[in-house]
Design a protein around this motif. Structure first.
Motif, PDB file in Angstrom:
ATOM      1  N   GLY A  48     -10.889   3.238   5.603  1.00 15.29           N
ATOM      2  CA  GLY A  48      -9.953   2.329   4.958  1.00 15.29           C
ATOM      3  C   GLY A  48     -10.565   1.619   3.766  1.00 15.29           C
ATOM      4  N   VAL A  49     -11.803   1.128   3.924  1.00 12.50           N
ATOM      5  CA  VAL A  49     -12.475   0.435   2.815  1.00 12.50           C
ATOM      6  C   VAL A  49     -12.696   1.398   1.648  1.00 12.50           C
ATOM      7  N   GLY A  50     -13.163   2.595   1.942  1.00  9.86           N
ATOM      8  CA  GLY A  50     -13.412   3.571   0.893  1.00  9.86           C
ATOM      9  C   GLY A  50     -12.149   3.985   0.161  1.00  9.86           C
ATOM     10  N   HIS A  51     -11.038   4.060   0.897  1.00 10.18           N
ATOM     11  CA  HIS A  51      -9.775   4.437   0.266  1.00 10.18           C
ATOM     12  C   HIS A  51      -9.268   3.341  -0.660  1.00 10.18           C
ATOM     13  N   MET A  52      -9.532   2.080  -0.322  1.00  9.68           N
ATOM     14  CA  MET A  52      -9.012   0.967  -1.126  1.00  9.68           C
ATOM     15  C   MET A  52      -9.938   0.569  -2.269  1.00  9.68           C
ATOM     16  N   VAL A  53     -11.260   0.689  -2.073  1.00  7.61           N
ATOM     17  CA  VAL A  53     -12.209   0.253  -3.099  1.00  7.61           C
ATOM     18  C   VAL A  53     -12.630   1.464  -3.921  1.00  7.61           C
ATOM     19  N   GLY A  54     -11.949   1.683  -5.022  1.00  8.58           N
ATOM     20  CA  GLY A  54     -12.262   2.827  -5.867  1.00  8.58           C
ATOM     21  C   GLY A  54     -11.830   2.560  -7.287  1.00  8.58           C
ATOM     22  N   ALA A  55     -10.823   3.333  -7.716  1.00 11.19           N
ATOM     23  CA  ALA A  55     -10.332   3.172  -9.084  1.00 11.19           C
ATOM     24  C   ALA A  55      -9.795   1.770  -9.326  1.00 11.19           C
ATOM     25  N   GLY A  56      -9.278   1.125  -8.295  1.00  9.96           N
ATOM     26  CA  GLY A  56      -8.725  -0.215  -8.467  1.00  9.96           C
ATOM     27  C   GLY A  56      -9.741  -1.216  -8.966  1.00  9.96           C
ATOM     28  N   ILE A  57     -10.925  -1.213  -8.378  1.00 11.34           N
ATOM     29  CA  ILE A  57     -11.903  -2.243  -8.717  1.00 11.34           C
ATOM     30  C   ILE A  57     -12.614  -1.942 -10.027  1.00 11.34           C
ATOM     31  N   TYR A  58     -12.714  -0.676 -10.417  1.00 14.77           N
ATOM     32  CA  TYR A  58     -13.448  -0.319 -11.631  1.00 14.77           C
ATOM     33  C   TYR A  58     -12.539  -0.115 -12.845  1.00 14.77           C
ATOM     34  N   VAL A  59     -11.288   0.231 -12.624  1.00 16.85           N
ATOM     35  CA  VAL A  59     -10.377   0.522 -13.726  1.00 16.85           C
ATOM     36  C   VAL A  59      -9.205  -0.456 -13.747  1.00 16.85           C
ATOM     37  N   LEU A  60      -8.555  -0.631 -12.595  1.00 10.76           N
ATOM     38  CA  LEU A  60      -7.341  -1.440 -12.548  1.00 10.76           C
ATOM     39  C   LEU A  60      -7.609  -2.907 -12.854  1.00 10.76           C
ATOM     40  N   THR A  61      -8.756  -3.431 -12.430  1.00 15.45           N
ATOM     41  CA  THR A  61      -9.081  -4.841 -12.689  1.00 15.45           C
ATOM     42  C   THR A  61      -9.078  -5.138 -14.182  1.00 15.45           C
ATOM     43  N   GLY A  62      -9.692  -4.287 -14.980  1.00 22.37           N
ATOM     44  CA  GLY A  62      -9.718  -4.495 -16.424  1.00 22.37           C
ATOM     45  C   GLY A  62      -8.348  -4.356 -17.060  1.00 22.37           C
ATOM     46  N   THR A  63      -7.533  -3.403 -16.587  1.00 25.08           N
ATOM     47  CA  THR A  63      -6.190  -3.200 -17.144  1.00 25.08           C
ATOM     48  C   THR A  63      -5.303  -4.415 -16.915  1.00 25.08           C
ATOM     49  N   VAL A  64      -5.306  -4.938 -15.693  1.00 27.39           N
ATOM     50  CA  VAL A  64      -4.465  -6.099 -15.368  1.00 27.39           C
ATOM     51  C   VAL A  64      -4.944  -7.339 -16.114  1.00 27.39           C
ATOM     52  N   ALA A  65      -6.264  -7.538 -16.169  1.00 28.86           N
ATOM     53  CA  ALA A  65      -6.801  -8.715 -16.857  1.00 28.86           C
ATOM     54  C   ALA A  65      -6.508  -8.677 -18.347  1.00 28.86           C
ATOM     55  N   ARG A  66      -6.555  -7.525 -18.955  1.00 30.09           N
ATOM     56  CA  ARG A  66      -6.370  -7.431 -20.411  1.00 30.09           C
ATOM     57  C   ARG A  66      -4.903  -7.513 -20.814  1.00 30.09           C
ATOM     58  N   HIS A  67      -4.012  -6.884 -20.054  1.00 29.72           N
ATOM     59  CA  HIS A  67      -2.633  -6.737 -20.518  1.00 29.72           C
ATOM     60  C   HIS A  67      -1.596  -7.512 -19.704  1.00 29.72           C
ATOM     61  N   VAL A 251      -3.251   0.069  -1.252  1.00 26.38           N
ATOM     62  CA  VAL A 251      -2.407   1.013  -0.524  1.00 26.38           C
ATOM     63  C   VAL A 251      -3.206   1.889   0.435  1.00 26.38           C
ATOM     64  N   GLY A 252      -4.504   1.907   0.323  1.00 28.68           N
ATOM     65  CA  GLY A 252      -5.290   2.805   1.157  1.00 28.68           C
ATOM     66  C   GLY A 252      -5.373   2.430   2.618  1.00 28.68           C
ATOM     67  N   PHE A 253      -4.926   1.215   2.989  1.00 30.02           N
ATOM     68  CA  PHE A 253      -5.097   0.831   4.392  1.00 30.02           C
ATOM     69  C   PHE A 253      -4.255   1.683   5.333  1.00 30.02           C
ATOM     70  N   ASP A 254      -3.173   2.301   4.832  1.00 30.46           N
ATOM     71  CA  ASP A 254      -2.367   3.124   5.729  1.00 30.46           C
ATOM     72  C   ASP A 254      -3.051   4.447   6.059  1.00 30.46           C
ATOM     73  N   SER A 255      -4.167   4.747   5.376  1.00 27.25           N
ATOM     74  CA  SER A 255      -4.945   5.914   5.795  1.00 27.25           C
ATOM     75  C   SER A 255      -5.590   5.660   7.159  1.00 27.25           C
ATOM     76  N   ILE A 256      -5.748   4.378   7.509  1.00 33.06           N
ATOM     77  CA  ILE A 256      -6.279   4.038   8.838  1.00 33.06           C
ATOM     78  C   ILE A 256      -5.310   4.489   9.915  1.00 33.06           C
ATOM     79  N   SER A 257      -4.029   4.156   9.742  1.00 38.44           N
ATOM     80  CA  SER A 257      -3.041   4.584  10.730  1.00 38.44           C
ATOM     81  C   SER A 257      -2.808   6.085  10.671  1.00 38.44           C
ATOM     82  N   ALA A 258      -3.016   6.689   9.496  1.00 41.37           N
ATOM     83  CA  ALA A 258      -2.880   8.145   9.394  1.00 41.37           C
ATOM     84  C   ALA A 258      -3.954   8.868  10.194  1.00 41.37           C
ATOM     85  N   SER A 259      -5.079   8.196  10.446  1.00 40.32           N
ATOM     86  CA  SER A 259      -6.170   8.815  11.218  1.00 40.32           C
ATOM     87  C   SER A 259      -6.029   8.575  12.715  1.00 40.32           C
TER      88      SER A 259
END
Length: 655
Positions: A48-67, A251-259
């Protein structure tokens, strides 16, 4: 003749409505599965942690903060995290009730009905497919930014640019190959891929901790001052818009229930992994957003490589190499999480007959749905090849929010529905937990203990009915089958929430008291629905985990999910409508006619006795009421099977 045609048409329509609303009971051994139950709580938490901590923290954070939100990006992540946590608790309860693959699809099938289950399953397919493609695209873009656009320039020089509005500027071949490689890793087996995911996730968390420490060390509070736009430069509407986009990060937390179908002890692992992973990820996202906007002004953030350039601006350029390693690890684990969950959802829908049968084939060697994995990996790779990251992220959020909304509503419906006798016998273990005692006291029912079986029996008999102290509501909510009034109130509550959020979103400025009148009316309807639901008796079933404060907490989840959906742009809704049109055609032309719940008694009984893993809950449903009657007749005494007129009596009657 017209009357006959109307009767025939009415019969056909009523039968069709029955098929769309048929529910799947929890019947048989919930732990029986052809998949490999080998994942521990630790494995599932890091999944679950690996599914959620990825593109969001490295890419999405900058996009939301800038625009979108500026330094208030931390608030956007907080709102998105709270909304996701409310939905995650609902998923955790269902994970203990139904430890099967399919996540929200399986939960909706049990609680609401087949049509809505297909809608949710179809949206989950969209979520995971686009999630994998968007991460592969972000992975490629991040690497391209670190290499000064060398990859994109080389690709454009060979293939040229795509001059289509809905497509990306150039075909991303690297993103295509990344999806294919991730699929090959997952094809090795669940346990092996779990080891790889665990190692990459732990390394990623160490890098994030380093970024947070450096961000606070080089922090400059002036970056939040008025001369740089202030803390909330885009206003609260910008925070809400950012929250709707930041929702993608959770959104990655539902991979926990998928497993669930591959967990050793799903009733214990799923709720623990859900709560732990949500806490770790929400805390990390908020701290990274604060650290990023304190290091540099939001106007100077590069959305494509926000963290490396921010660290370079504060003369910590050496750290950008560590960030690059963490980004690669995080995006890889997110990609693995999406491509892990997608075949499980397709497997569950195919096993129920709503999708093509070959999608439920499981490899005897690796114990995974291998054909599913091939199709999922290639489809995600093709989307990553052609579409842009920003369009993919927005498109995915709407389907996810819809799934979370229906799961939260389903928790309320199932909590107030009487439990069939088969579910009590074959369902998950029931335990006496502190939360159960809290719930019983909160609903006005005295706490139960081991010696109060009569009290439990009384509660079980009154589930879904008005409690004694609310008898004055009998003219309004009485006279119906147990649980029916609650179900109707949930539907009305959801509809009123949609109208309230839409009215506030599209009303640019309050135009006097009359403009606020719809808000008062809709708020009154919402509160009235909650009061009526609260007045009914909840199920006393003892589960390893139950959502606290029902119906308030799931109702808050529904309201917040709807608010985020309303804040998505119109083009996203248009794309979603097109996707749903294809899904509805598939359901009405194939799924409704091939559903396992629609099979005759012969088919059900012949499968129920067959051996193998496919005879469990996820593959075959011994659900028909007629089939259960046949089974009960078969359990009668041997004397009951004697002929009504015996041979001696026939002999005496002969002349």
């Amino acid at each position: 003749m017209p009357g006959a045609r109307h009767k025939i048409l009415g019969h056909v329509l009523s039968g069709f409505c029955h098929k769309m609303n048929r529910r799947k009971p929890i019947y048989g051994d919930c732990l029986d599965t052809p998949l490999n139950r080998c994942l521990s709580t630790f494995d599932i938490t890091l999944l679950g942690v690996g599914h959620m901590v990825g593109a969001g923290i490295y890419v999405l954070t900058g996009t939301v903060a800038r625009h979108m939100a500026g330094p208030a990006t931390a608030l956007s992540f907080l709102l998105a995290g709270i909304t996701s946590t409310l939905a995650a608790l609902c998923y955790a309860e269902f994970g203990t009730r139904i430890p099967r693959a399919g996540s929200a699809y399986a939960y909706t099938y049990v609680s609401i009905g087949e049509f809505w289950a297909f809608i949710i399953g179809w949206n989950i397919v969209l979520e995971y497919m686009i999630g994998a493609a968007s991460v592969a695209r972000a992975w490629s873009g991040y690497l391209d930014a670190l290499m000064d656009k060398a990859i994109s320039n080389a690709t454009i020089s060979i293939t040229g640019e795509l001059h289509e509005t809905l497509l990306s500027r150039y075909p991303d071949v690297l993103a295509f190959l990344i999806c294919i490689v991730a699929s090959l890793i997952l094809a090795v087996g669940v346990k092996t891929s779990a080891y790889i995911n665990n190692g990459l996730t732990i390394l990623n968390l160490l890098v994030i901790s380093l970024v947070i420490c450096l961000g606070f060390y080089y922090a400059d509070v002036d970056n939040w001052s008025e001369k740089n736009g202030g803390f909330m430069p885009f206003g609260f509407s910008g925070v809400l818009t950012g929250a709707a986009t930041c929702f993608y990060a959770f959104v990655g937390f539902d991979s926990i229930s998928a497993s669930s179908e591959e967990a050793k002890d799903p009733s214990r692992s799923i709720p623990i992994a859900t709560i732990l992973s949500m806490a770790v990820v929400a805390f990390g996202y908020i701290l990274v957003a604060i650290a990023l906007t304190l290091m540099v002004p939001y106007t100077s953030i590069n959305p494509e490589a926000a963290l490396p350039e921010a660290l370079g601006a504060v003369h910590a350029g050496w750290a950008k190499y560590a960030v690059a390693v963490g980004a690669v690890c995080g995006m890889t684990t997110t990609l693995l999480g999406s491509l892990f969950s997608l075949p499980r959802c397709l497997y569950a829908m195919s096993a129920d007959g709503l999708l093509f049968g070959f999608l439920s084939d499981v490899s005897n060697k690796s114990q995974i749905p291998i054909s599913n994995l091939i199709i999922s990996g290639f489809s995600s790779a093709l989307i990553a090849l052609l579409f842009d990251l920003e369009k993919l992220v927005e498109f995915m959020s709407i389907g996810t929010l819809l799934a979370y909304t229906i799961v939260s509503a389903a928790v309320i419906i199932l909590r107030y529905r009487p439990t069939p006798s088969e579910d009590k016998i074959f369902g998950p273990p029931q335990i006496d937990s502190p939360i159960d005692r809290e719930d019983s006291s909160a609903t006005g029912t005295p706490g139960t203990d081991a010696g109060s079986s009569s009290s439990e029996m009384f509660e079980a008999l009154t589930v879904g009915r008005l409690r004694a102290q609310y008898a004055w509501l009998e003219p309004l909510a009485g006279g119906r089958a147990p649980g029916t009034a609650v179900t109707n109130c949930v539907y009305v509550f959801t509809l009123a929430s949609i109208c309230l959020c839409a009215h506030n979103h599209f009303l640019a400025e309050p135009a006097g008291l009359w403009a606020l009148l719809p808000d008062f009316v809709l708020s009154f309807i919402i509160i009235a629905c909650l009061v009526i639901i609260w007045a009914h008796q909840q199920s006393p079933a003892r589960l390893p985990f139950r959502v606290p404060w029902v119906p308030l907490l799931p109702a808050a989840s529904v309201l917040m999910n709807v608010e985020l959906m309303v804040n998505l742009n119109a083009l996203t809704w248009a794309r979603f409508t097109i996707w749903m049109t294809f899904g509805l055609l598939l359901y009405f032309l194939y799924g409704v006619h091939h559903s396992k719940l629609g099979e005759g008694v012969t088919g059900l009984l012949s499968r129920s006795g067959s051996g193998g893993g496919n005879g469990g809950w996820g593959a075959v449903d011994k659900t028909s009421s007629l089939a259960r009657r046949v089974g009960r007749l078969g359990r009668g005494k041997s004397d009951d099977r004697k002929p009504i007129i015996c041979d001696d009596e026939l002999a005496r009657r002969e002349p």
